[in-house]
Design a protein around this motif. Structure first.
Motif, PDB file in Angstrom:
ATOM      1  N   LYS A  89      11.574 -41.297  53.781  1.00  8.13           N
ATOM      2  CA  LYS A  89      11.530 -39.969  53.185  1.00  8.13           C
ATOM      3  C   LYS A  89      12.939 -39.476  52.902  1.00  8.13           C
ATOM      4  N   GLY A  90      13.116 -38.885  51.732  1.00  6.09           N
ATOM      5  CA  GLY A  90      14.429 -38.409  51.331  1.00  6.09           C
ATOM      6  C   GLY A  90      14.655 -36.958  51.686  1.00  6.09           C
ATOM      7  N   LYS A  91      15.807 -36.464  51.332  1.00  5.16           N
ATOM      8  CA  LYS A  91      16.183 -35.083  51.634  1.00  5.16           C
ATOM      9  C   LYS A  91      15.254 -34.084  50.946  1.00  5.16           C
ATOM     10  N   ASP A  92      14.731 -34.434  49.777  1.00  2.00           N
ATOM     11  CA  ASP A  92      13.799 -33.531  49.090  1.00  2.00           C
ATOM     12  C   ASP A  92      12.536 -33.337  49.925  1.00  2.00           C
ATOM     13  N   ASP A  93      12.050 -34.420  50.514  1.00  2.00           N
ATOM     14  CA  ASP A  93      10.868 -34.320  51.363  1.00  2.00           C
ATOM     15  C   ASP A  93      11.157 -33.438  52.571  1.00  2.00           C
ATOM     16  N   GLU A  94      12.333 -33.615  53.153  1.00  2.00           N
ATOM     17  CA  GLU A  94      12.720 -32.790  54.309  1.00  2.00           C
ATOM     18  C   GLU A  94      12.781 -31.315  53.917  1.00  2.00           C
ATOM     19  N   LEU A  95      13.379 -31.039  52.777  1.00  3.89           N
ATOM     20  CA  LEU A  95      13.497 -29.659  52.313  1.00  3.89           C
ATOM     21  C   LEU A  95      12.127 -29.030  52.101  1.00  3.89           C
ATOM     22  N   LEU A  96      11.204 -29.783  51.531  1.00  4.69           N
ATOM     23  CA  LEU A  96       9.852 -29.273  51.328  1.00  4.69           C
ATOM     24  C   LEU A  96       9.137 -29.029  52.654  1.00  4.69           C
ATOM     25  N   MET A  97       9.338 -29.922  53.624  1.00  2.00           N
ATOM     26  CA  MET A  97       8.716 -29.731  54.935  1.00  2.00           C
ATOM     27  C   MET A  97       9.276 -28.487  55.627  1.00  2.00           C
ATOM     28  N   VAL A  98      10.591 -28.306  55.553  1.00  2.19           N
ATOM     29  CA  VAL A  98      11.215 -27.120  56.154  1.00  2.19           C
ATOM     30  C   VAL A  98      10.696 -25.861  55.476  1.00  2.19           C
ATOM     31  N   SER A  99      10.598 -25.886  54.160  1.00  5.40           N
ATOM     32  CA  SER A  99      10.123 -24.714  53.430  1.00  5.40           C
ATOM     33  C   SER A  99       8.682 -24.367  53.792  1.00  5.40           C
ATOM     34  N   ASP A 100       7.831 -25.381  53.873  1.00  8.18           N
ATOM     35  CA  ASP A 100       6.425 -25.143  54.240  1.00  8.18           C
ATOM     36  C   ASP A 100       6.328 -24.540  55.637  1.00  8.18           C
ATOM     37  N   ALA A 101       7.087 -25.111  56.573  1.00  5.07           N
ATOM     38  CA  ALA A 101       7.072 -24.589  57.940  1.00  5.07           C
ATOM     39  C   ALA A 101       7.661 -23.184  57.985  1.00  5.07           C
ATOM     40  N   LEU A 102       8.685 -22.928  57.186  1.00  9.73           N
ATOM     41  CA  LEU A 102       9.311 -21.612  57.150  1.00  9.73           C
ATOM     42  C   LEU A 102       8.336 -20.549  56.640  1.00  9.73           C
ATOM     43  N   GLU A 103       7.515 -20.908  55.673  1.00 12.71           N
ATOM     44  CA  GLU A 103       6.503 -19.967  55.188  1.00 12.71           C
ATOM     45  C   GLU A 103       5.515 -19.612  56.302  1.00 12.71           C
ATOM     46  N   LYS A 104       5.163 -20.598  57.126  1.00 14.41           N
ATOM     47  CA  LYS A 104       4.261 -20.332  58.256  1.00 14.41           C
ATOM     48  C   LYS A 104       4.948 -19.449  59.299  1.00 14.41           C
ATOM     49  N   LEU A 105       6.235 -19.679  59.528  1.00 15.02           N
ATOM     50  CA  LEU A 105       6.989 -18.844  60.464  1.00 15.02           C
ATOM     51  C   LEU A 105       7.061 -17.408  59.955  1.00 15.02           C
ATOM     52  N   ALA A 106       7.212 -17.231  58.647  1.00 17.96           N
ATOM     53  CA  ALA A 106       7.302 -15.886  58.069  1.00 17.96           C
ATOM     54  C   ALA A 106       6.018 -15.100  58.302  1.00 17.96           C
ATOM     55  N   VAL A 107       4.876 -15.775  58.300  1.00 18.23           N
ATOM     56  CA  VAL A 107       3.607 -15.114  58.590  1.00 18.23           C
ATOM     57  C   VAL A 107       3.597 -14.640  60.042  1.00 18.23           C
ATOM     58  N   ARG A 108       4.153 -15.448  60.901  1.00 11.13           N
ATOM     59  CA  ARG A 108       4.189 -15.146  62.339  1.00 11.13           C
ATOM     60  C   ARG A 108       5.255 -14.099  62.671  1.00 11.13           C
ATOM     61  N   ASP A 109       6.474 -14.274  62.083  1.00 13.62           N
ATOM     62  CA  ASP A 109       7.591 -13.382  62.395  1.00 13.62           C
ATOM     63  C   ASP A 109       8.568 -13.360  61.226  1.00 13.62           C
ATOM     64  N   LYS A 110       8.430 -12.353  60.391  1.00 15.28           N
ATOM     65  CA  LYS A 110       9.225 -12.257  59.160  1.00 15.28           C
ATOM     66  C   LYS A 110      10.727 -12.197  59.429  1.00 15.28           C
ATOM     67  N   LYS A 111      11.141 -11.469  60.479  1.00 13.18           N
ATOM     68  CA  LYS A 111      12.572 -11.314  60.775  1.00 13.18           C
ATOM     69  C   LYS A 111      13.207 -12.649  61.168  1.00 13.18           C
ATOM     70  N   LYS A 112      12.493 -13.434  61.969  1.00 15.63           N
ATOM     71  CA  LYS A 112      13.032 -14.732  62.362  1.00 15.63           C
ATOM     72  C   LYS A 112      13.122 -15.656  61.145  1.00 15.63           C
ATOM     73  N   ALA A 113      12.152 -15.578  60.260  1.00 15.01           N
ATOM     74  CA  ALA A 113      12.190 -16.383  59.037  1.00 15.01           C
ATOM     75  C   ALA A 113      13.366 -15.973  58.156  1.00 15.01           C
ATOM     76  N   GLU A 114      13.658 -14.685  58.101  1.00 16.77           N
ATOM     77  CA  GLU A 114      14.818 -14.216  57.322  1.00 16.77           C
ATOM     78  C   GLU A 114      16.108 -14.774  57.914  1.00 16.77           C
ATOM     79  N   LEU A 115      16.197 -14.794  59.234  1.00 12.61           N
ATOM     80  CA  LEU A 115      17.382 -15.356  59.887  1.00 12.61           C
ATOM     81  C   LEU A 115      17.541 -16.822  59.506  1.00 12.61           C
ATOM     82  N   VAL A 116      16.461 -17.572  59.534  1.00 16.74           N
ATOM     83  CA  VAL A 116      16.526 -18.993  59.171  1.00 16.74           C
ATOM     84  C   VAL A 116      16.984 -19.148  57.728  1.00 16.74           C
ATOM     85  N   LYS A 117      16.459 -18.352  56.821  1.00 13.47           N
ATOM     86  CA  LYS A 117      16.877 -18.436  55.415  1.00 13.47           C
ATOM     87  C   LYS A 117      18.370 -18.179  55.278  1.00 13.47           C
TER      88      LYS A 117
END
Length: 162
Positions: A89-117
């Protein structure tokens, strides 16, 4: 998933010169998206950096999806299977996985997701991100540690179920 300790701009700086999206191009594209609406007004640094982080994330995800689509046959000629090397898996796959997980984190805790961004996509330090979000540095450190662990577990869970 590689460590989230290095920001995306730092990792991009170490990429080969032939990369299709250079850090300068990313910043320029994000700026164009941010000021595309001439009536845009910012309600302080936090609003601006939050919008910048989201713009950069979206640009990177669009780029990764475009490249991934091409990688998996999007408009390419068919090749003999014996000529194709299977790659990890390349860096693009990693980026997509991080983004998908980040969207789930934003549902759980928007402020923590903003910090990650702010840390992952914009490359701000913990101190800078804490200032933008209006939180203390120790709180930002705790949120960052929690978020990294949560994202890692979420990505691992998604990979096991795939």
């Amino acid at each position: 998933m590689t460590s989230c300790a290095a920001s995306l701009p730092q990792r991009m700086a170490n990429e080969a010169a032939g990369q299709t999206l250079q850090p300068t191009a990313l910043v320029h594209e994000a700026w164009l998206r941010l000021v595309g609406n001439e009536n845009q007004e910012w309600n302080g640094r936090a609003h601006f950096f939050g919008a910048a982080a989201e713009a950069m994330r979206r640009i990177l995800i669009e780029n990764a999806r475009r490249k991934r689509a091409a990688r998996y046959g999007g408009g390419q000629a068919k090749l003999d299977i014996q000529e194709i090397e299977i790659a990890a898996k390349g860096k693009d796959d990693e980026l997509l996985m991080v983004s998908d997980a980040l969207e789930k984190l934003a549902v759980r805790d928007k402020k923590k997701a903003e910090l990650v961004k702010l840390r992952y996509f914009v490359g701000l330090t913990t101190e800078e991100a804490a200032d933008v979000l209006g939180i203390s540095v120790p709180t930002a450190d705790r949120w960052w540690n929690f978020s990294r662990a949560w994202l890692f577990e979420e990505i691992e869970r998604d990979q096991r179920s795939s």
